[in-house]
Design an enzyme around this catalytic site. Structure first.
Site, PDB file in Angstrom:
ATOM      1  N   SER A   1      10.974 -12.545  -5.189  1.00 57.20           N
ATOM      2  CA  SER A   1      12.246 -12.245  -5.855  1.00 57.20           C
ATOM      3  C   SER A   1      13.393 -12.908  -5.106  1.00 57.20           C
ATOM      4  CB  SER A   1      12.473 -10.734  -5.917  1.00 57.20           C
ATOM      5  OG  SER A   1      12.924 -10.248  -4.657  1.00 57.20           O
TER       6      SER A   1
ATOM      7  N   ARG B   1      -4.806   1.445  -0.772  1.00 59.80           N
ATOM      8  CA  ARG B   1      -4.784   0.002  -0.527  1.00 59.80           C
ATOM      9  C   ARG B   1      -4.600  -0.815  -1.806  1.00 59.80           C
ATOM     10  NH1 ARG B   1      -9.783  -3.803   1.699  1.00 59.80           N
ATOM     11  NH2 ARG B   1      -8.496  -5.606   2.299  1.00 59.80           N
TER      12      ARG B   1
ATOM     13  N   CYS C   1       0.832  -1.196   0.000  1.00 63.25           N
ATOM     14  CA  CYS C   1       0.000   0.000   0.000  1.00 63.25           C
ATOM     15  C   CYS C   1       0.868   1.248   0.000  1.00 63.25           C
ATOM     16  CB  CYS C   1      -0.894   0.008   1.239  1.00 63.25           C
ATOM     17  SG  CYS C   1      -1.870  -1.512   1.440  1.00 63.25           S
TER      18      CYS C   1
END
Length: 647
Positions: A368, A60, A2
């Site tokens: 990642s 959000r 967010c």
């Protein structure tokens, strides 16, 4: 994931009637970080009570409990505590159970509500309980206190300024939305940028704005700001050999925790050992076929797409790839500068942005392999540091001869070419370990800036952050010191900033399992000779993963995630860099000396020197200046998603 923003105003500099409009503008500037919803909350204490004007805003991106129950800002039951939060708490289920056993009641399945109740239970020590990536601001109306906190490694950003009270946001652009906010450039920070290719924490390019450092919390109360560090990297006096079983468990658990999502999830896969490690555990822990994504290049010295394809086939993932060209790069730079509100010269933000954009078409969350090079000595500068100690023991005449031979090598513009690495090695040798390593990986060494910046600061000032952290880390071995510095600087202020900005600009949440703080603590505690036996990089990780990864992945030399900047600046991007760094433009901006800039540019274009890093650093500073230092960001007050909360 967010975007958060807000303020506590005590001096009347922002009138209450304008406050909602200003807070909405701040939130709107962060819209890509949270496209699913927006909420704002204001305290309702009467002005005559001399209470501060408090506003919290939130954008959000719905990932966990996507229902309306997860909307923010969020309060406790009696509405005395209000929270706006960005991130993910991966141990929220265990904390929820513990808090329920202590009598706390929950209305949602979100990790947000866990933070609210954790603060009620443990107060300012609550960040110590969280395993995750987070940045949050919490207003405690009972004691009129704003509590800020950021995760241990700095995965999620948090900026603040002391302006009529305190104002904060996920990115500087949110703070720039304040009326008449001072955009003055911190010239010392500009010189730090030239050294690091980014502005190191806690500084920013703006004189008035600071970045809360990783592993820190802060309290603003009664007009005063108090900061405290709740976590730091520690090297134990007694070192134990690596436990393959323990490290493998931590790796598996870190990945498994980050697979929890109520929206589609995938993995960035380059084919290297870090991303392949994550993909290995993710594929094994996923109920559905794993989705993987990569970026390719036409230049074979940079391209990893074929390695990624073979790794994907090994893990049986649903694999997709996209190719980046110089023409696409030039188009993307306009978009990138539009969200980079500080100068940032890591060119790998271009493929990271493209990777995030096309990944977001298929998933909302991606894992990642970030952190593997820092934890397991995976950068070429780790063995270079040991070679440097050997070099220092050579007779002075032998050192001079070696340096002369290296400088005479012809320019090779391939990725990690031998001549480039040797020239960087020689360039860094006059300096102590900490500054030497930064000169190896950065753009302009402090002495090189004297002709570039009028009235340049002293070299010691430019590199003061490095000296302070090197002195503080408490390590003796060079490998430990470099590991500490990489975690404090390059990881926190470059890699994680790059991934956060590039992914959030595309409304994609990226999680880094290798940066689970438990794994970080275990990795830094290993003996230096085990972290890197001799000159062997990533020996521990390769040992752990030898039964889970193909031999090709384990033996593959490091490529890095870069772009062919050296070649493109002389070819496809030549017109762009020549225009951006023209004498007229440089003189108008008044950041750098035009004659020095032209010398750096001419050397590269003629092919007499490889100034790829220097030119990219200067070009990105110039592009940033015209977008952010002079022109206020375009924002609109209000949106259909606005919701006003009042206590």
């Amino acid at each position: 994931m967010c975007g958060i923003a807000g303020f506590v105003i005590t001096d009347g500099s922002l009138c209450r009637s304008r406050a909602p409009e200003v807070l909405r503008r701040m939130c709107d500037s962060l819209q890509p970080r949270g496209p699913d919803d927006q909420g704002i909350w204001f305290s309702d204490e009467a002005p005559e009570t001399a209470a501060p004007l408090v506003g919290l805003g939130h954008r959000r991106l719905s990932v966990i409990d996507v229902s309306a129950a997860g909307r923010q800002p969020m309060s406790n039951e009696d509405r005395s505590v209000w929270l706006t939060y960005n991130g993910e708490i991966y141990n929220f289920s265990e904390l929820r159970q513990e808090l329920q056993s202590r009598g706390h009641l929950f209305r949602s399945r979100t990790d947000t509500e866990v933070i609210v109740h954790a603060y009620e239970e443990w107060g300012e020590r609550c960040p110590e309980k969280f395993n995750g990536m987070f940045a949050f601001a919490l207003w405690d109306s009972r004691c009129r206190k704003l509590f800020l906190a950021r995760d241990r490694l700095g995965k999620k950003p948090l900026y603040y300024a002391l302006a009529g009270g305190i104002v904060f946001g996920s990115e500087p652009k949110a703070l720039l939305c304040l009326p008449d906010f001072d955009r003055s450039i911190d010239m010392l920070s500009l010189q730090k940028y030239l050294l690091f290719e980014y502005v190191p924490s806690p500084h920013t390019i703006y004189r008035r704005i600071k970045r809360l450092e990783a592993g820190y919390s802060a309290v603003w109360q009664d007009g005063q700001l108090r900061q405290q560090r709740y976590w730091n990297i520690r090297f134990p006096e007694s070192r134990q050999p690596a436990s393959a079983e323990r490290l493998q468990f931590l790796l598996q658990d870190a990945v498994q925790r980050r697979l929890v999502s109520d929206v589609p999830l995938g993995v960035f896969l380059s084919g290297g050992i870090d991303s392949s490690t994550v993909a290995s555990f993710a594929a094994a822990g996923s109920a559905e076929q794993l989705q993987t994504f990569t970026i390719g290049f036409s230049d074979p010295s940079f391209d990893e797409s074929e390695s990624a394809r073979r790794s994907a086939a090994f893990f049986k993932t649903n694999h997709r790839h996209e190719r980046l060209s110089a023409a696409v790069t030039q188009d993307l730079l306009t978009e990138i500068v539009d969200f980079l509100d500080e100068p940032f010269a890591d060119a790998s933000i271009v493929p990271t942005y493209l990777l995030s954009r096309f990944t977001r078409r298929h998933v909302t969350v991606a894992l990642s392999g970030d952190g593997g090079d820092e934890l397991f000595a995976g950068y070429p500068t780790f063995p270079a540091a040991r070679l440097a100690r050997m070099f220092e023991r050579l007779p002075a005449a032998a050192q001079r001869l070696f340096c002369a031979l290296v400088r005479a090598l012809p320019v090779n513009r391939n990725n990690l070419s031998l001549d480039f690495m040797l020239k960087q090695f020689v360039r860094g040798m006059p300096y102590s370990l900490a500054l030497r390593n930064q000169v190896w990986i950065g753009a302009f060494a402090p002495p090189e800036q004297s002709r570039l910046v009028a009235g340049a600061a002293a070299a010691a000032q430019i590199s003061e952050d490095l000296a302070a952290q090197a002195a503080e880390c408490g390590a003796v071995d060079d490998i430990d010191v470099l590991q500490y510095l990489y975690l404090k600087f390059y990881l926190s202020d470059d890699i994680l900033v790059k991934v956060d900005r590039a992914s959030m600009a595309n409304s994609l949440e990226v999680r880094a399992p290798l940066l689970d703080y438990r794994l970080v603590e275990a990795a830094v505690a290993l003996p230096p000779q085990e972290k890197m036996p001799g000159l062997a990089m990533k020996a521990v990780l390769k040992k752990i993963m030898r039964r889970r990864l193909p031999a090709e992945v384990l033996q593959r030399p490091k490529k890095g995630f870069g772009i062919p900047v050296a070649k493109w600046l002389r070819q496809d991007l030549r017109a762009l860099v020549t225009d951006v760094l023209s004498p007229e433009n440089v003189r108008r901006q008044n950041l750098f000396q035009p004659e020095s800039v032209q010398r750096v540019l001419a050397e590269h274009l003629r092919g007499t020197r490889d100034n790829r890093k220097q030119l990219w650093t200067l070009m990105m500073a110039s592009l940033w200046y015209d977008r952010w230092a002079r022109v206020p960001p375009a924002t609109e007050a209000g949106s259909d998603a606005d919701r006003d909360y009042h206590a």
